[in-house]
Scaffold this motif. Structure first.
Motif, PDB file in Angstrom:
ATOM      1  N   THR A  74    -103.005 -49.447 -79.674  1.00 33.36           N
ATOM      2  CA  THR A  74    -102.543 -49.584 -81.080  1.00 33.36           C
ATOM      3  C   THR A  74    -103.207 -50.384 -81.834  1.00 33.36           C
ATOM      4  O   THR A  74    -103.355 -50.188 -83.124  1.00 33.36           O
ATOM      5  CB  THR A  74    -100.989 -50.164 -80.775  1.00 33.36           C
ATOM      6  N   THR A  75    -103.628 -51.670 -81.462  1.00 37.56           N
ATOM      7  CA  THR A  75    -104.577 -52.440 -82.176  1.00 37.56           C
ATOM      8  C   THR A  75    -105.819 -52.013 -82.584  1.00 37.56           C
ATOM      9  O   THR A  75    -106.191 -52.186 -83.760  1.00 37.56           O
ATOM     10  CB  THR A  75    -104.898 -53.771 -81.433  1.00 37.56           C
ATOM     11  N   ALA A  76    -106.525 -51.394 -81.887  1.00 38.50           N
ATOM     12  CA  ALA A  76    -107.680 -50.704 -82.092  1.00 38.50           C
ATOM     13  C   ALA A  76    -107.636 -49.541 -83.316  1.00 38.50           C
ATOM     14  O   ALA A  76    -108.416 -49.363 -84.125  1.00 38.50           O
ATOM     15  CB  ALA A  76    -108.326 -50.247 -80.835  1.00 38.50           C
ATOM     16  N   LEU A  77    -106.564 -48.633 -83.097  1.00 40.69           N
ATOM     17  CA  LEU A  77    -106.364 -47.652 -83.863  1.00 40.69           C
ATOM     18  C   LEU A  77    -106.111 -48.303 -85.312  1.00 40.69           C
ATOM     19  O   LEU A  77    -106.646 -47.880 -86.289  1.00 40.69           O
ATOM     20  CB  LEU A  77    -105.254 -46.543 -83.339  1.00 40.69           C
ATOM     21  N   ILE A 135    -113.698 -38.039 -87.255  1.00 35.72           N
ATOM     22  CA  ILE A 135    -112.488 -37.813 -87.292  1.00 35.72           C
ATOM     23  C   ILE A 135    -111.513 -38.883 -86.742  1.00 35.72           C
ATOM     24  O   ILE A 135    -111.679 -39.049 -85.532  1.00 35.72           O
ATOM     25  CB  ILE A 135    -112.158 -36.297 -86.993  1.00 35.72           C
ATOM     26  N   LEU A 136    -110.947 -39.313 -87.271  1.00 34.85           N
ATOM     27  CA  LEU A 136    -109.728 -40.243 -86.849  1.00 34.85           C
ATOM     28  C   LEU A 136    -108.553 -39.756 -86.629  1.00 34.85           C
ATOM     29  O   LEU A 136    -108.009 -39.183 -87.504  1.00 34.85           O
ATOM     30  CB  LEU A 136    -109.621 -41.616 -87.785  1.00 34.85           C
ATOM     31  N   PRO A 137    -107.847 -40.185 -85.581  1.00 32.94           N
ATOM     32  CA  PRO A 137    -106.350 -39.867 -85.427  1.00 32.94           C
ATOM     33  C   PRO A 137    -105.243 -40.296 -86.471  1.00 32.94           C
ATOM     34  O   PRO A 137    -105.973 -41.248 -86.995  1.00 32.94           O
ATOM     35  CB  PRO A 137    -105.918 -40.234 -84.090  1.00 32.94           C
ATOM     36  N   HIS A 138    -104.328 -39.825 -86.697  1.00 31.49           N
ATOM     37  CA  HIS A 138    -103.563 -40.276 -87.746  1.00 31.49           C
ATOM     38  C   HIS A 138    -102.826 -41.627 -87.207  1.00 31.49           C
ATOM     39  O   HIS A 138    -102.693 -41.735 -86.183  1.00 31.49           O
ATOM     40  CB  HIS A 138    -102.511 -39.215 -88.163  1.00 31.49           C
ATOM     41  N   GLU A 139    -102.289 -42.368 -88.210  1.00 31.90           N
ATOM     42  CA  GLU A 139    -101.728 -43.458 -87.879  1.00 31.90           C
ATOM     43  C   GLU A 139    -100.785 -43.779 -86.927  1.00 31.90           C
ATOM     44  O   GLU A 139    -100.816 -44.645 -86.355  1.00 31.90           O
ATOM     45  CB  GLU A 139    -101.526 -44.277 -89.262  1.00 31.90           C
ATOM     46  N   ASP A 140     -99.952 -42.868 -87.055  1.00 37.29           N
ATOM     47  CA  ASP A 140     -98.714 -42.936 -85.960  1.00 37.29           C
ATOM     48  C   ASP A 140     -99.180 -42.250 -84.378  1.00 37.29           C
ATOM     49  O   ASP A 140     -98.085 -41.874 -83.682  1.00 37.29           O
ATOM     50  CB  ASP A 140     -97.267 -42.279 -86.152  1.00 37.29           C
ATOM     51  N   SER A 141    -100.459 -41.937 -84.430  1.00 40.41           N
ATOM     52  CA  SER A 141    -100.704 -41.243 -83.133  1.00 40.41           C
ATOM     53  C   SER A 141    -100.415 -41.820 -81.804  1.00 40.41           C
ATOM     54  O   SER A 141    -100.678 -43.335 -81.838  1.00 40.41           O
ATOM     55  CB  SER A 141    -102.261 -40.930 -83.177  1.00 40.41           C
ATOM     56  N   VAL A 148    -113.788 -36.192 -81.522  1.00 41.43           N
ATOM     57  CA  VAL A 148    -112.810 -35.315 -82.348  1.00 41.43           C
ATOM     58  C   VAL A 148    -113.478 -34.334 -83.575  1.00 41.43           C
ATOM     59  O   VAL A 148    -112.998 -33.294 -83.631  1.00 41.43           O
ATOM     60  CB  VAL A 148    -111.315 -36.409 -82.863  1.00 41.43           C
ATOM     61  N   SER A 149    -114.331 -35.008 -83.975  1.00 38.29           N
ATOM     62  CA  SER A 149    -115.069 -34.107 -85.157  1.00 38.29           C
ATOM     63  C   SER A 149    -115.818 -33.011 -84.450  1.00 38.29           C
ATOM     64  O   SER A 149    -115.878 -31.973 -84.930  1.00 38.29           O
ATOM     65  CB  SER A 149    -115.923 -34.939 -85.874  1.00 38.29           C
ATOM     66  N   LEU A 150    -116.431 -33.354 -83.151  1.00 44.18           N
ATOM     67  CA  LEU A 150    -117.022 -32.208 -82.539  1.00 44.18           C
ATOM     68  C   LEU A 150    -115.988 -31.212 -82.053  1.00 44.18           C
ATOM     69  O   LEU A 150    -116.373 -29.796 -82.220  1.00 44.18           O
ATOM     70  CB  LEU A 150    -117.628 -32.749 -81.292  1.00 44.18           C
ATOM     71  N   ILE A 165    -109.382 -39.228 -91.967  1.00 47.64           N
ATOM     72  CA  ILE A 165    -108.328 -39.807 -91.132  1.00 47.64           C
ATOM     73  C   ILE A 165    -107.233 -38.598 -91.148  1.00 47.64           C
ATOM     74  O   ILE A 165    -106.693 -38.373 -92.400  1.00 47.64           O
ATOM     75  CB  ILE A 165    -107.549 -41.010 -91.747  1.00 47.64           C
ATOM     76  N   LEU A 166    -107.137 -38.216 -90.021  1.00 44.55           N
ATOM     77  CA  LEU A 166    -105.978 -37.001 -89.903  1.00 44.55           C
ATOM     78  C   LEU A 166    -104.682 -37.274 -90.721  1.00 44.55           C
ATOM     79  O   LEU A 166    -104.182 -38.392 -90.526  1.00 44.55           O
ATOM     80  CB  LEU A 166    -105.843 -36.707 -88.509  1.00 44.55           C
ATOM     81  N   GLY A 167    -104.337 -36.400 -91.536  1.00 46.54           N
ATOM     82  CA  GLY A 167    -102.928 -36.473 -92.439  1.00 46.54           C
ATOM     83  C   GLY A 167    -103.381 -37.333 -93.702  1.00 46.54           C
ATOM     84  O   GLY A 167    -102.229 -37.521 -94.179  1.00 46.54           O
ATOM     85  N   GLU A 168    -104.322 -37.813 -93.751  1.00 50.84           N
ATOM     86  CA  GLU A 168    -104.680 -38.543 -94.925  1.00 50.84           C
ATOM     87  C   GLU A 168    -105.836 -38.282 -95.794  1.00 50.84           C
ATOM     88  O   GLU A 168    -105.506 -38.577 -96.977  1.00 50.84           O
ATOM     89  CB  GLU A 168    -104.820 -40.069 -94.348  1.00 50.84           C
ATOM     90  N   GLY A 169    -106.912 -37.712 -95.293  1.00 47.28           N
ATOM     91  CA  GLY A 169    -108.053 -37.345 -96.107  1.00 47.28           C
ATOM     92  C   GLY A 169    -109.268 -37.897 -95.723  1.00 47.28           C
ATOM     93  O   GLY A 169    -109.405 -38.378 -94.532  1.00 47.28           O
ATOM     94  N   GLN A 170    -110.324 -37.665 -96.561  1.00 49.46           N
ATOM     95  CA  GLN A 170    -111.554 -37.964 -95.891  1.00 49.46           C
ATOM     96  C   GLN A 170    -112.149 -39.132 -97.224  1.00 49.46           C
ATOM     97  O   GLN A 170    -111.561 -39.098 -98.122  1.00 49.46           O
ATOM     98  CB  GLN A 170    -112.486 -36.739 -96.381  1.00 49.46           C
TER      99      GLN A 170
END
Lengths: 318, 92
Positions: free
Chosen positions: B41-44, B69-75, A16-18, B5-10
């Protein structure tokens, strides 16, 4: 790193970062003078800030609409319960059942809205925070932009510009997606809110907003039923009494009364004396009518002269 | 290293924490590949919890690109797939 050696499996986070970085690089490559990039990007940042603030306002509007509907539904549910109670106390279990069925429907809509309300509230908070974060980054970018422009030549500036640009670009991508999500949610809510408005308008949830409330009108009917009956009885009694009186009155004085009714009028005209010579001429044509009986008189004369209504005053006159 | 974390910040996380994150991330990736909703769901959720617990939020006025970069929590899994292939999820 953990997945060293497995080039294909670099993990979701890295990939995703890429993707984000590739996006930023593509935008950078389009620019000829790196320093122009700074101004152009800054403009886009300001636009995005405006957009995210508008997004916050939109979500807030949507949330308020849901709030309004929740209040309406709550009122309906309360009112329906009152109605059910009243219906039961009047021994109308069928009505109580109907009121409770509607209450349950209103209640389930209400629960649904509460969940949506919480979602919108969360979305609004997230977007507000995102907007503040973006504002801070945009400010940082502006400062850095001025420094780069003042201190470095175009060639020297490149690396620093790239850093600043990829930093802000990632933030912008993130915020852009957040706005998109908020918009999607808002659109969903609006569709649902519209459906609930329609449901309310149809009367299925017994909205208080002014349309006819059949349960209430039936309850009103029952509770006022006894009053109506007694009023009706009273009126009937009055009517019967006055009819009897009238019949008695007409039986005794009908003909003469009609004649009497005209006489005061004629007397008045006569009293106008010498200045009213036409009066005598006026009178004769009426005489035959008066002489004739009751019915033609009733049809031809103004209401005030109708004898039927004036039995008593004429009795007084006579 | 910096994790967003997307939607949340760095967040800034230590490198040894990043190794743990990678373990969880491998699970996340395999869940997406196998369309395993539960595992996804568990892994995220674990990944996000780990970053929040171990990372220090980066001040908002720092301009740095993230390493991860991680997807936002409700992804949803679908959203994550789109993120990976860059099919228009990221605007601009």
């Amino acid at each position: 790193m953990y997945m060293k050696g497995t080039a294909a499996r670099m993990g979701v986070m890295k990939r995703v970062s890429l993707v984000f970085k590739a996006k930023a690089n593509k935008a950078l490559d389009k620019m000829e003078d790196p320093r122009e990039t700074l101004d152009y990007s800054y403009q886009r940042q300001l636009e995005l800030l405006t957009k995210v603030r508008r997004g916050v306002a939109d979500v807030a509007t949507s949330r308020k609409r849901v709030e309004l509907q929740m209040n309406q539904l709550q009122q309906s549910a309360n009112k329906l319960e009152d109605q059910a109670r009243k219906a039961l106390s009047m021994g109308r279990e069928d009505l109580a059942r109907e009121a409770l069925a509607r209450k349950s429907s209103a209640q389930s809509q209400l629960n649904d809205l509460q969940a949506q309300y919480a979602q919108l509230q969360a979305e609004e908070e997230k977007l507000t925070v995102a907007s503040q974060r973006l504002q801070a980054k945009v400010d940082a970018f502006r400062t850095r932009k001025e420094t780069i422009k003042a201190t470095y030549t175009a060639a020297e500036a490149q690396t620093r510009i790239n850093e600043a640009f990829s930093g802000i670009s990632e933030e912008m991508g993130d915020v852009g997606m957040a706005i998109q999500r908020a918009e999607d949610k808002t659109a969903q809510m609006q569709a649902r809110a519209g459906a609930i408005d329609e449901l309310m308008a149809s009367g299925a949830l017994d909205d208080l907003g002014g349309h006819r409330d059949d349960i209430q009108s039936e309850l009103d009917m029952i509770s006022s039923g006894s009053d109506v009956e007694s009023e009706l009885a009273r009126l009937k009694g009055e009517l019967t009494a006055s009819q009897r009186k009238q019949i008695e009155g007409s039986g005794a004085n009908g003909g003469p009364q009609a004649a009497q009714a005209q006489q005061p009028q004629q007397a008045q005209q006569a009293q106008q004396g010498p200045y009213a010579p036409p009066a005598p001429q006026y009178t004769p044509p009426q005489q035959p009518q008066q002489a004739e009986q009751y019915q033609p008189t009733q049809a031809g004369l103004p209401v005030a002269d109708l004898p039927g209504l004036g039995g008593e005053p004429q009795d007084g006159d006579g | 290293m910096i994790v967003r974390i997307l939607g949340e910040g760095q967040f800034r996380v230590d490198d040894d924490v990043a190794a743990e994150l990678n373990q969880l991330d491998t699970e996340l990736e395999s869940a997406v590949e196998h369309s395993d909703e539960d595992k996804f769901t568990t892994a995220l959720a674990s990944l996000l919890a780990q970053v929040r617990a171990q990372g220090a939020p980066l001040p908002a006025d720092i301009l740095e690109a993230s390493d991860l970069i991680l997807p936002h929590e409700d992804s949803s899994m679908d959203e994550v797939r789109k993120l990976l292939t860059d099919e228009g999820l990221i605007p601009g």
